[in-house]
Write an enzyme that holds these catalytic residues in place. Structure first.
Site, PDB file in Angstrom:
ATOM      1  N   ASP A  30       5.531  -2.636 -39.302  1.00 13.00           N
ATOM      2  CA  ASP A  30       4.147  -2.673 -38.837  1.00 13.00           C
ATOM      3  C   ASP A  30       3.579  -1.252 -38.855  1.00 13.00           C
ATOM      4  O   ASP A  30       4.239  -0.299 -38.437  1.00 13.00           O
ATOM      5  CB  ASP A  30       4.106  -3.248 -37.422  1.00 13.00           C
ATOM      6  CG  ASP A  30       2.692  -3.642 -36.993  1.00 13.00           C
ATOM      7  OD1 ASP A  30       2.451  -4.843 -36.788  1.00 13.00           O
ATOM      8  OD2 ASP A  30       1.844  -2.738 -36.865  1.00 13.00           O
ATOM      9  N   ASN A  87       1.288 -14.584 -33.027  1.00 13.06           N
ATOM     10  CA  ASN A  87      -0.051 -14.745 -32.471  1.00 13.06           C
ATOM     11  C   ASN A  87      -0.823 -15.764 -33.308  1.00 13.06           C
ATOM     12  O   ASN A  87      -0.753 -15.757 -34.538  1.00 13.06           O
ATOM     13  CB  ASN A  87      -0.782 -13.399 -32.467  1.00 13.06           C
ATOM     14  CG  ASN A  87      -0.112 -12.398 -31.539  1.00 13.06           C
ATOM     15  OD1 ASN A  87       0.407 -12.754 -30.500  1.00 13.06           O
ATOM     16  ND2 ASN A  87      -0.099 -11.127 -31.940  1.00 13.06           N
ATOM     17  N   GLN A  94      -4.385 -12.480 -32.620  1.00 14.39           N
ATOM     18  CA  GLN A  94      -4.173 -12.417 -34.071  1.00 14.39           C
ATOM     19  C   GLN A  94      -5.327 -11.665 -34.726  1.00 14.39           C
ATOM     20  O   GLN A  94      -6.505 -11.966 -34.472  1.00 14.39           O
ATOM     21  CB  GLN A  94      -4.060 -13.826 -34.674  1.00 14.39           C
ATOM     22  CG  GLN A  94      -3.678 -13.781 -36.156  1.00 14.39           C
ATOM     23  CD  GLN A  94      -3.440 -15.163 -36.761  1.00 14.39           C
ATOM     24  OE1 GLN A  94      -3.688 -16.187 -36.138  1.00 14.39           O
ATOM     25  NE2 GLN A  94      -2.954 -15.181 -38.003  1.00 14.39           N
ATOM     26  N   HIS A 100       2.448 -14.489 -39.624  1.00 20.09           N
ATOM     27  CA  HIS A 100       3.491 -13.464 -39.561  1.00 20.09           C
ATOM     28  C   HIS A 100       4.207 -13.547 -38.222  1.00 20.09           C
ATOM     29  O   HIS A 100       3.616 -13.881 -37.204  1.00 20.09           O
ATOM     30  CB  HIS A 100       2.912 -12.063 -39.765  1.00 20.09           C
ATOM     31  CG  HIS A 100       1.733 -11.736 -38.896  1.00 20.09           C
ATOM     32  ND1 HIS A 100       0.468 -12.201 -39.168  1.00 20.09           N
ATOM     33  CD2 HIS A 100       1.627 -11.011 -37.760  1.00 20.09           C
ATOM     34  CE1 HIS A 100      -0.371 -11.764 -38.242  1.00 20.09           C
ATOM     35  NE2 HIS A 100       0.312 -11.054 -37.361  1.00 20.09           N
TER      36      HIS A 100
HETATM   37  P1  DGP Z   1      -1.575  -9.635 -35.301  1.00 19.00           P
HETATM   38  O1  DGP Z   1      -2.397  -8.850 -34.323  1.00 19.00           O
HETATM   39  O2  DGP Z   1      -0.563 -10.550 -34.611  1.00 19.00           O
HETATM   40  O3  DGP Z   1      -2.428 -10.355 -36.314  1.00 19.00           O
HETATM   41  O4  DGP Z   1      -0.700  -8.566 -36.066  1.00 19.00           O
HETATM   42  C1  DGP Z   1      -1.149  -7.872 -37.196  1.00 19.00           C
HETATM   43  C2  DGP Z   1      -0.327  -6.628 -37.319  1.00 19.00           C
HETATM   44  O5  DGP Z   1      -0.518  -6.106 -38.623  1.00 19.00           O
HETATM   45  C3  DGP Z   1      -0.708  -5.500 -36.355  1.00 19.00           C
HETATM   46  O6  DGP Z   1       0.383  -5.254 -35.463  1.00 19.00           O
HETATM   47  C4  DGP Z   1      -0.948  -4.295 -37.230  1.00 19.00           C
HETATM   48  C5  DGP Z   1      -0.393  -4.716 -38.576  1.00 19.00           C
HETATM   49  N1  DGP Z   1      -1.100  -4.191 -39.717  1.00 19.00           N
HETATM   50  C6  DGP Z   1      -2.444  -4.198 -39.910  1.00 19.00           C
HETATM   51  N2  DGP Z   1      -2.744  -3.651 -41.103  1.00 19.00           N
HETATM   52  C7  DGP Z   1      -1.563  -3.297 -41.671  1.00 19.00           C
HETATM   53  C8  DGP Z   1      -1.218  -2.685 -42.920  1.00 19.00           C
HETATM   54  O7  DGP Z   1      -2.057  -2.364 -43.778  1.00 19.00           O
HETATM   55  N3  DGP Z   1       0.108  -2.461 -43.147  1.00 19.00           N
HETATM   56  C9  DGP Z   1       1.074  -2.819 -42.232  1.00 19.00           C
HETATM   57  N4  DGP Z   1       2.336  -2.544 -42.546  1.00 19.00           N
HETATM   58  N5  DGP Z   1       0.783  -3.400 -41.052  1.00 19.00           N
HETATM   59  C10 DGP Z   1      -0.518  -3.643 -40.790  1.00 19.00           C
END
Ligand code: DGP
Length: 114
Positions: A30, A87, A94, A100
Site C-alpha cells: 500500500d 472495506n 473504501q 482488495h
Molecule cells: P480502501 O480505502 O479500502 O479503498 O483502500 C485503498 C488503498 O489503496 C489505500 O490504503 C491507499 C491505497 N492506494 C491508493 N492509491 C494507490 C496507488 O497508486 N498505489 C498503491 N500501491 N496503493 C494505493
C-alpha cells in the site's frame, strides 16, 4: 481498457512494489501504509467490491483470500498474527473501487477499530 487504478497496476501501467502474484491475483504494498506491513491483495479481474460480487465470483473471492494467506506466509506474518480488512463502500472507508483485501501486521491492532 478501463481506467481503474488497480487494473492499471495489474497491467503494469502504474508502478507498485509487488510482493506476490498468481495467474488470478496480484499483491503489492500500500502506498499509504497504516502498519509496518500493509499489503493489498487484488483479483486481476475487475470486481468493484464484495458488495458487487456475483454468486459466480466465489472462486475469485477464495483466490483473493488464499492470496492474502500466502502473502502472510511469505512475509513471515503468520506466527505473530495479522489482520485482513475489506472495506465495502464509501461509509466503510473504501476509496478504490476495485476489490482488495488489506493485509496489516507489525503492530498491535486494536479491536474494535475506531
Ligand atoms: P480502501 O480505502 O479500502 O479503498 O483502500 C485503498 C488503498 O489503496 C489505500 O490504503 C491507499 C491505497 N492506494 C491508493 N492509491 C494507490 C496507488 O497508486 N498505489 C498503491 N500501491 N496503493 C494505493
Amino acid at each position: 481498457m478501463n481506467s481503474c487504478l488497480f487494473c492499471r497496476i495489474v497491467r503494469r501501467e502504474i508502478p507498485a512494489e509487488i510482493v506476490h502474484e498468481t495467474a488470478d491475483v496480484l499483491a503489492f504494498r500500500d502506498v499509504r501504509p497504516v502498519a509496518p506491513t500493509h499489503v493489498l491483495v487484488v483479483p486481476k479481474r475487475h470486481v468493484a467490491a464484495v458488495r458487487e460480487a456475483e454468486d459466480t465470483d466465489g472462486e475469485l473471492l477464495g483466490q483473493v483470500m488464499i492470496g492474502a494467506r500466502d502473502v502472510a506466509r511469505s512475509l513471515g506474518l503468520a506466527a505473530g498474527g495479522y489482520r485482513l480488512v475489506v472495506n465495502n463502500g464509501e461509509e466503510a472507508g473504501q476509496t478504490v473501487f476495485h476489490l482488495h483485501v488489506h493485509v496489516l501486521a507489525g503492530r498491535s491492532l486494536a479491536w474494535p477499530p475506531g
